[in-house]
Write a protein that holds these residues in place. Structure first.
Motif, PDB file in Angstrom:
ATOM      1  N   LEU A  96      43.552  29.056  41.233  1.00  0.00           N
ATOM      2  CA  LEU A  96      44.513  30.157  41.155  1.00  0.00           C
ATOM      3  C   LEU A  96      45.815  29.570  40.639  1.00  0.00           C
ATOM      4  O   LEU A  96      46.124  28.405  40.899  1.00  0.00           O
ATOM      5  CB  LEU A  96      44.748  30.778  42.539  1.00  0.00           C
ATOM      6  CG  LEU A  96      43.529  31.339  43.276  1.00  0.00           C
ATOM      7  CD1 LEU A  96      43.893  31.628  44.733  1.00  0.00           C
ATOM      8  CD2 LEU A  96      43.026  32.602  42.591  1.00  0.00           C
ATOM      9  N   THR A  98      50.172  30.020  40.130  1.00  0.00           N
ATOM     10  CA  THR A  98      51.383  30.675  40.616  1.00  0.00           C
ATOM     11  C   THR A  98      52.583  29.977  39.977  1.00  0.00           C
ATOM     12  O   THR A  98      52.412  29.150  39.082  1.00  0.00           O
ATOM     13  CB  THR A  98      51.443  30.663  42.154  1.00  0.00           C
ATOM     14  OG1 THR A  98      52.595  31.396  42.591  1.00  0.00           O
ATOM     15  CG2 THR A  98      51.508  29.251  42.700  1.00  0.00           C
ATOM     16  N   ARG A 259      39.883  31.635  49.301  1.00  0.00           N
ATOM     17  CA  ARG A 259      40.522  31.878  47.999  1.00  0.00           C
ATOM     18  C   ARG A 259      40.946  33.338  47.858  1.00  0.00           C
ATOM     19  O   ARG A 259      41.996  33.648  47.292  1.00  0.00           O
ATOM     20  CB  ARG A 259      39.561  31.466  46.884  1.00  0.00           C
ATOM     21  CG  ARG A 259      40.225  31.191  45.558  1.00  0.00           C
ATOM     22  CD  ARG A 259      39.333  30.387  44.630  1.00  0.00           C
ATOM     23  NE  ARG A 259      38.037  31.005  44.402  1.00  0.00           N
ATOM     24  CZ  ARG A 259      36.878  30.471  44.805  1.00  0.00           C
ATOM     25  NH1 ARG A 259      36.863  29.326  45.471  1.00  0.00           N
ATOM     26  NH2 ARG A 259      35.737  31.083  44.537  1.00  0.00           N
ATOM     27  N   ARG A 260      40.145  34.243  48.387  1.00  0.00           N
ATOM     28  CA  ARG A 260      40.530  35.654  48.359  1.00  0.00           C
ATOM     29  C   ARG A 260      41.795  35.893  49.171  1.00  0.00           C
ATOM     30  O   ARG A 260      42.667  36.673  48.759  1.00  0.00           O
ATOM     31  CB  ARG A 260      39.383  36.530  48.888  1.00  0.00           C
ATOM     32  CG  ARG A 260      38.243  36.726  47.901  1.00  0.00           C
ATOM     33  CD  ARG A 260      37.303  37.846  48.325  1.00  0.00           C
ATOM     34  NE  ARG A 260      36.628  37.535  49.579  1.00  0.00           N
ATOM     35  CZ  ARG A 260      35.465  36.894  49.654  1.00  0.00           C
ATOM     36  NH1 ARG A 260      34.862  36.475  48.559  1.00  0.00           N
ATOM     37  NH2 ARG A 260      34.898  36.691  50.829  1.00  0.00           N
ATOM     38  N   ASP A 263      44.692  34.517  47.123  1.00  0.00           N
ATOM     39  CA  ASP A 263      45.002  35.407  46.013  1.00  0.00           C
ATOM     40  C   ASP A 263      45.780  36.624  46.501  1.00  0.00           C
ATOM     41  O   ASP A 263      46.750  37.072  45.853  1.00  0.00           O
ATOM     42  CB  ASP A 263      43.712  35.834  45.324  1.00  0.00           C
ATOM     43  CG  ASP A 263      43.968  36.501  43.982  1.00  0.00           C
ATOM     44  OD1 ASP A 263      44.910  36.094  43.280  1.00  0.00           O
ATOM     45  OD2 ASP A 263      43.239  37.443  43.644  1.00  0.00           O
ATOM     46  N   ARG A 264      45.381  37.144  47.648  1.00  0.00           N
ATOM     47  CA  ARG A 264      46.097  38.284  48.224  1.00  0.00           C
ATOM     48  C   ARG A 264      47.534  37.897  48.584  1.00  0.00           C
ATOM     49  O   ARG A 264      48.471  38.648  48.321  1.00  0.00           O
ATOM     50  CB  ARG A 264      45.351  38.788  49.469  1.00  0.00           C
ATOM     51  CG  ARG A 264      46.032  39.938  50.188  1.00  0.00           C
ATOM     52  CD  ARG A 264      46.152  41.151  49.289  1.00  0.00           C
ATOM     53  NE  ARG A 264      46.801  42.265  49.979  1.00  0.00           N
ATOM     54  CZ  ARG A 264      47.493  43.199  49.361  1.00  0.00           C
ATOM     55  NH1 ARG A 264      47.634  43.177  48.042  1.00  0.00           N
ATOM     56  NH2 ARG A 264      48.043  44.190  50.044  1.00  0.00           N
ATOM     57  N   ILE A 266      49.322  35.551  47.190  1.00  0.00           N
ATOM     58  CA  ILE A 266      50.083  35.399  45.944  1.00  0.00           C
ATOM     59  C   ILE A 266      50.674  36.737  45.533  1.00  0.00           C
ATOM     60  O   ILE A 266      51.846  36.836  45.140  1.00  0.00           O
ATOM     61  CB  ILE A 266      49.176  34.834  44.829  1.00  0.00           C
ATOM     62  CG1 ILE A 266      48.877  33.359  45.079  1.00  0.00           C
ATOM     63  CG2 ILE A 266      49.834  35.010  43.457  1.00  0.00           C
ATOM     64  CD1 ILE A 266      47.856  32.768  44.122  1.00  0.00           C
ATOM     65  N   ASN A 267      49.882  37.786  45.633  1.00  0.00           N
ATOM     66  CA  ASN A 267      50.356  39.105  45.242  1.00  0.00           C
ATOM     67  C   ASN A 267      51.330  39.702  46.255  1.00  0.00           C
ATOM     68  O   ASN A 267      52.286  40.373  45.871  1.00  0.00           O
ATOM     69  CB  ASN A 267      49.154  40.030  45.023  1.00  0.00           C
ATOM     70  CG  ASN A 267      48.439  39.727  43.725  1.00  0.00           C
ATOM     71  OD1 ASN A 267      48.833  40.186  42.667  1.00  0.00           O
ATOM     72  ND2 ASN A 267      47.397  38.909  43.788  1.00  0.00           N
ATOM     73  N   CYS A 272      52.952  35.911  41.062  1.00  0.00           N
ATOM     74  CA  CYS A 272      51.737  35.843  40.247  1.00  0.00           C
ATOM     75  C   CYS A 272      52.000  35.788  38.746  1.00  0.00           C
ATOM     76  O   CYS A 272      51.085  35.507  37.979  1.00  0.00           O
ATOM     77  CB  CYS A 272      50.829  37.029  40.567  1.00  0.00           C
ATOM     78  SG  CYS A 272      51.673  38.623  40.534  1.00  0.00           S
TER      79      CYS A 272
END
Length: 391
Positions: A96, A98, A259-260, A263-264, A266-267, A272
């Motif tokens: 991912l 950033t 990882r999910r 990712d969440r 990060i948002n 992002c």
């Protein structure tokens, strides 16, 4: 190809944090009008590798700087670099991106902890570790590193480390690998022991590896991802290739469920979107600038030996700690002062040299130390040291 790290590049007046910001403790009359020499923030005064400069110039020729889509060749460059340089085989789906390692750190803490839990660090430690942990509603747990006179390096107190991991409230161990500010490059055996203890107590490892390319002769960087498949790894070429202002970093995580969550986060943190120059700079660094990195490390090592030898001759009260990695030298100045904060203020006022007091990296564990950034032309480093001798 040869590179001129001795070149003096004027950075004043460019909106540069290192050179254009002024410490609030500095007086207008100090140092008989001498210009301030900043050896504080982790930012190099060297020209960026030619391939990176050219890649950014070419991108700037396109007149639109809109939202950026990170393409597959970016991921390929990162994967290739870590495989050939460090023997770490990263898969594309593990990655991912950033805008920086500190935002990535916040993301990892948010994703892996609940407010009120404890995050373990090795103290003294990078000051943003403290703020990132607390800003996410967690508590800082410090296992203090001890200097081994036998091995001439900072080491973990393993009994204390395990006691912290055994605490039910401790859920994450945030590692700095290589370690800022002590300059340690952790061995595979040490990383394995950290992993074994953390796994025994259900503690997840997050490893900040931003300094992983800045390795001094005789030392080898070991990615935590090659030791602990469950670890969350934060990396970026920003420190090593001097492109921190372009703002891009990677989070590497093998576990899909974790990882999910990352990712969440990060948002949620809204970190992002990267700028259009960052991916091309990263690719130029990893694909075309390896010889520049090798030359840089040799220059940094020679700067370190120059500082160490100068201190031995002219500043015998200083104890310069061994440097295994990073360009940040940890120096015991306790024989010179009762307070490193006061000592650094005195250096600002009288010598016009800006160092970081060790207390930035742990109010107790950093007492008696200063951190010196040696990533500058040697003439500037020696000028700063000669000023310090004179006060």
């Amino acid at each position: 190809m040869t590179y001129n790290f001795d070149e003096l590049i004027e950075r004043r007046g460019t909106g540069c944090v290192k050179w254009d910001s002024m410490p609030v403790t500095s007086s207008t009359g100090g140092g008989q009008g001498e210009a301030l020499l900043p050896l504080w923030v982790a930012d190099m005064d060297f020209a960026v590798a030619p391939a990176i400069q050219e890649a950014v110039r070419q991108r700037a020729q396109h007149p639109v700087f809109g939202y950026t889509y990170v393409q597959e060749d970016y991921y390929a460059s990162v994967i290739s670099w870590f495989q050939r340089r460090h023997g770490w085989k990263i898969k594309r789906e593990w990655m991912l991106y950033t805008i920086g390692v500190v935002p990535a750190m916040s993301v990892a803490i948010k994703a892996l902890t609940m407010p009120g839990e404890r995050v373990l660090i090795l103290s003294p430690d990078y000051n943003c570790f403290f703020s990132s942990i607390r800003n996410n509603g967690c508590e800082v747990a410090e296992s203090v590193l001890r200097f081994s006179r036998n091995n001439q390096r900072f080491e973990l107190d393993w009994q204390d480390f395990e006691a912290h991991c055994a605490d039910d409230k401790c859920t994450v161990f945030l590692l700095c690998n290589p370690h800022n500010p002590t300059g340690r490059v952790w061995t595979r055996e040490e990383l394995q022991q950290m992993t074994d203890i953390c796994h025994r107590h259900g503690v997840r490892i997050v490893s900040d590896e931003i300094h992983c390319e800045l390795i001094m002769p005789g030392n080898t960087f070991v990615p935590m991802g090659t030791v602990d498949p469950e670890a969350v790894i934060l990396n970026s070429p920003s420190k090593s290739f001097n492109i921190a202002g372009l703002q891009m970093a990677n989070i590497v995580c093998q576990d899909a469920a974790t990882r999910r969550r990352l990712d969440r986060a990060i948002n949620i943190n809204e970190v992002c979107d990267v700028n259009p120059f960052a991916p091309v700079a990263v690719m130029a660094a990893y694909n075309d600038s390896e010889d520049w990195m090798d030359a840089l490390n040799l220059y940094l090592w020679n700067n370190y030996t120059a500082l160490r030898d100068f201190a031995a001759q002219h500043l015998p009260q200083w104890k310069v700690m061994p440097l295994e990695g990073t360009y940040l030298v940890w120096v015991d100045v306790s024989a010179c002062c009762d307070s490193v904060t006061t000592y650094c203020e005195e250096l600002l006022e009288k010598a016009r040299v800006w160092l970081n007091p060790g207390t930035m990296y742990g109010p107790q564990s950093g007492q008696g130390y200063v951190r010196i950034n040696i990533a500058c032309p040697r003439s500037l480093l020696m000028e700063a040291l000669n000023r310090i001798v004179k006060i």
